[in-house]
Motif scaffolding. Sequence first.
Motif, PDB file in Angstrom:
ATOM      1  N   PRO A   1       0.963  -1.257  -0.086  1.00  0.00           N
ATOM      2  CA  PRO A   1      -0.018   0.023   0.065  1.00  0.00           C
ATOM      3  C   PRO A   1       0.818   1.442  -0.062  1.00  0.00           C
ATOM      4  N   PHE A   2       2.197   1.159  -0.249  1.00  0.00           N
ATOM      5  CA  PHE A   2       3.099   2.203  -0.058  1.00  0.00           C
ATOM      6  C   PHE A   2       4.342   2.002  -1.154  1.00  0.00           C
ATOM      7  N   THR A   3       5.176   2.774  -1.230  1.00  0.00           N
ATOM      8  CA  THR A   3       6.193   2.729  -2.391  1.00  0.00           C
ATOM      9  C   THR A   3       7.446   2.667  -1.622  1.00  0.00           C
ATOM     10  N   GLU A   4       7.562   3.099  -0.408  1.00  0.00           N
ATOM     11  CA  GLU A   4       8.830   3.154   0.274  1.00  0.00           C
ATOM     12  C   GLU A   4       8.716   2.849   1.718  1.00  0.00           C
ATOM     13  N   VAL A   5       9.892   2.357   2.414  1.00  0.00           N
ATOM     14  CA  VAL A   5       9.981   2.364   3.940  1.00  0.00           C
ATOM     15  C   VAL A   5      10.612   3.572   4.503  1.00  0.00           C
ATOM     16  N   ILE A   6       9.921   4.299   5.376  1.00  0.00           N
ATOM     17  CA  ILE A   6      10.425   5.319   5.844  1.00  0.00           C
ATOM     18  C   ILE A   6      10.904   4.638   7.144  1.00  0.00           C
ATOM     19  N   LYS A   7      12.099   5.165   7.409  1.00  0.00           N
ATOM     20  CA  LYS A   7      12.857   4.407   8.728  1.00  0.00           C
ATOM     21  C   LYS A   7      12.788   5.708   9.484  1.00  0.00           C
ATOM     22  N   ALA A   8      11.981   5.793  10.450  1.00  0.00           N
ATOM     23  CA  ALA A   8      11.977   6.965  11.463  1.00  0.00           C
ATOM     24  C   ALA A   8      12.294   6.395  12.622  1.00  0.00           C
ATOM     25  N   ASN A   9      13.176   5.389  12.621  1.00  0.00           N
ATOM     26  CA  ASN A   9      13.307   4.504  14.190  1.00  0.00           C
ATOM     27  C   ASN A   9      14.661   4.948  14.750  1.00  0.00           C
ATOM     28  N   ILE A  10      15.516   5.732  13.907  1.00  0.00           N
ATOM     29  CA  ILE A  10      16.858   5.921  14.495  1.00  0.00           C
ATOM     30  C   ILE A  10      17.146   7.299  14.144  1.00  0.00           C
ATOM     31  N   GLY A  11      18.169   8.144  14.894  1.00  0.00           N
ATOM     32  CA  GLY A  11      18.388   9.538  14.574  1.00  0.00           C
ATOM     33  C   GLY A  11      19.934   9.446  13.766  1.00  0.00           C
ATOM     34  N   ASP A  12      19.567   8.942  12.479  1.00  0.00           N
ATOM     35  CA  ASP A  12      20.762   8.869  11.465  1.00  0.00           C
ATOM     36  C   ASP A  12      20.262  10.131  10.669  1.00  0.00           C
ATOM     37  N   ALA A  13      20.888  11.111  10.821  1.00  0.00           N
ATOM     38  CA  ALA A  13      20.515  12.518  10.200  1.00  0.00           C
ATOM     39  C   ALA A  13      21.089  12.371   8.640  1.00  0.00           C
ATOM     40  N   HIS A  14      22.129  11.890   8.074  1.00  0.00           N
ATOM     41  CA  HIS A  14      22.240  11.872   6.960  1.00  0.00           C
ATOM     42  C   HIS A  14      21.513  11.086   6.196  1.00  0.00           C
ATOM     43  N   ALA A  15      21.124   9.907   6.716  1.00  0.00           N
ATOM     44  CA  ALA A  15      20.303   8.949   6.058  1.00  0.00           C
ATOM     45  C   ALA A  15      19.058   9.716   5.630  1.00  0.00           C
ATOM     46  N   MET A  16      18.597  10.649   6.551  1.00  0.00           N
ATOM     47  CA  MET A  16      17.385  11.243   6.318  1.00  0.00           C
ATOM     48  C   MET A  16      17.422  12.400   5.427  1.00  0.00           C
ATOM     49  N   GLY A  17      18.441  12.687   4.919  1.00  0.00           N
ATOM     50  CA  GLY A  17      18.814  13.658   3.829  1.00  0.00           C
ATOM     51  C   GLY A  17      19.210  15.042   4.462  1.00  0.00           C
ATOM     52  N   GLN A  18      19.752  15.147   5.841  1.00  0.00           N
ATOM     53  CA  GLN A  18      20.575  16.367   6.405  1.00  0.00           C
ATOM     54  C   GLN A  18      21.699  16.340   5.641  1.00  0.00           C
ATOM     55  N   ARG A  19      22.364  17.536   5.010  1.00  0.00           N
ATOM     56  CA  ARG A  19      23.522  17.881   4.370  1.00  0.00           C
ATOM     57  C   ARG A  19      24.547  17.984   5.360  1.00  0.00           C
TER      58      ARG A  19
END
Length: 536
Positions: A99-117
């Motif tokens: 029912p979705f196209t991607e898994v959003i991993k909001a489980n861990i405080g990994d800033a760069h993996a979430m797109g932070q420069r």
Amino acid sequence: CGRGPGGCRGGRTDMALRSAASLAAGRQPRGPRQEGTVRWSSAAKASAVKINEKASREKILTLESMNPQVKAVEYAVRGPIVLKAGEIEKELRKGIKKPFTEVIKANIGDAHAMGQRPITFLRQVVALCTYPNLLDSPSFPEDAKKRARRILQGCGGNSLGSYTASQGINCIREDVASYIERRDGGVPADPDNIYLTTGASDGISAILKILISGGGKSRTGVMIPIPQYPLYSAAISELDAIQVNYYLDEENCWALNVNELRRALNEAKAYCNPKVLCIINPGNPTGQVQSRKCIEDVIHFAWEEKLFLLADEVYQDNVYSEGCQFHSFKKILYEMGPEYYNNVELASFHSTSKGYMGECGYRGGYMEVINLHPEIKGQLVKLLSVRLCPPVSGQAAMDIVVNPPVPGEESYAQFIKEKESVLNNLAKKAKLTEDMFNKIPGVHCNPLQGAMYAFPRIFIPSKAIEEAEAHKMAPDMFYCMKLLEETGICVVPGSGFGQREGTYHFRMTILPPVEKLKILLEKVKDFHIKFLEKYA
């Protein structure tokens, strides 16, 4: 051995071994290329039987024979819910419809993996240290080159690839001490009390190792906040220490209450020897920022009860709420006077992984340990020397955190712009998350004063609790698993951090970009409403 006839790798011996292996595998052996029936010697057959026996013998290491303390370790941040998320990602890559196209991993405080420069200056210095030929390049600013040269001079052979002293590169420890003095308004810091570590986790584990002793009722008790970061419970389990829970006050913005500390301590004295008190400030997963008065009360309590203080301060740059301010335990301890400052044993921790840097992968960190017995200091250095030294690139990254560009240097304007952009963005996302969660029926979220997580309380109907029990799951694990399977959002159930009985939560990072965070929160809202409709 030779390869000719009669040698180890030639002649009849080699042929017999290959034949025995074929028999052990259940295959018809192939003899020399000649007509007629192949005849095997009794020695070859016996060899095949032995190989078969070896292949089927029991393993030395099994769940029953392994270290029971390791088996007891649990780390929810990378637990079953994350493994399931990985399975779903593989299915999506195979084209299996969800029912979705991607898994959003909001489980861990990994800033760069979430797109932070990344912060440009930090990466420039580490790049220069890693490939010193770049020091001749006009593409890099002089203030970055100056820092890189200083770090490299502290390395054996002027190379980041050499081992360093177990305590870390001396000039970087000097920079950490200077940073602490600036941060704390002139409170003195001694580089000899600074230990560079593989992230803050390495330092916390090392201090706990050296603190834990005794057996039975004299076994060391370690007081930790509930909810807590699972590193603490995992380390306590691994070291076979006694976990002593004290509960943060959810009704009062997750405040720390000394009366609760005293209750936990007094009850624990019946079955262990409580001698360590851990504080996480700003809080993880709860996001509270301790007031100065609260810190004074905690220090007095530790002094009075003769407790060793651990202050986990990795989110010291992440303070968002008006009226909140980060106060280091070291600074408050000093300002409380010599009776406290000269006696309370304190270890404080910081890291490159959080703050505005988000450099998790470098595994850079430090701890400052004060009032340690001189003989114990030697024992701590000995313990740290077993792992030789922390990653040297991580040490270099830590140096830039504590020795950033200053006014007048050419990189200062860009550095400040990037730093403030990250922190202002996090503050905006903290308020957005709090507001959106509190608009969902059956969800309550305290203000996110600091750190980088929300820890909302969720209402789970009794029918859902019954179904969770039927699946042998904690109710909030059941909830989070359903959320993952139906929306692709991966969060960590509150049971992995600890919570008061009868309450349910989950931890979610606020690191995704604002637009993606809005979508995520809307999906959580829609899911929760449907969940209530199904089970209410």
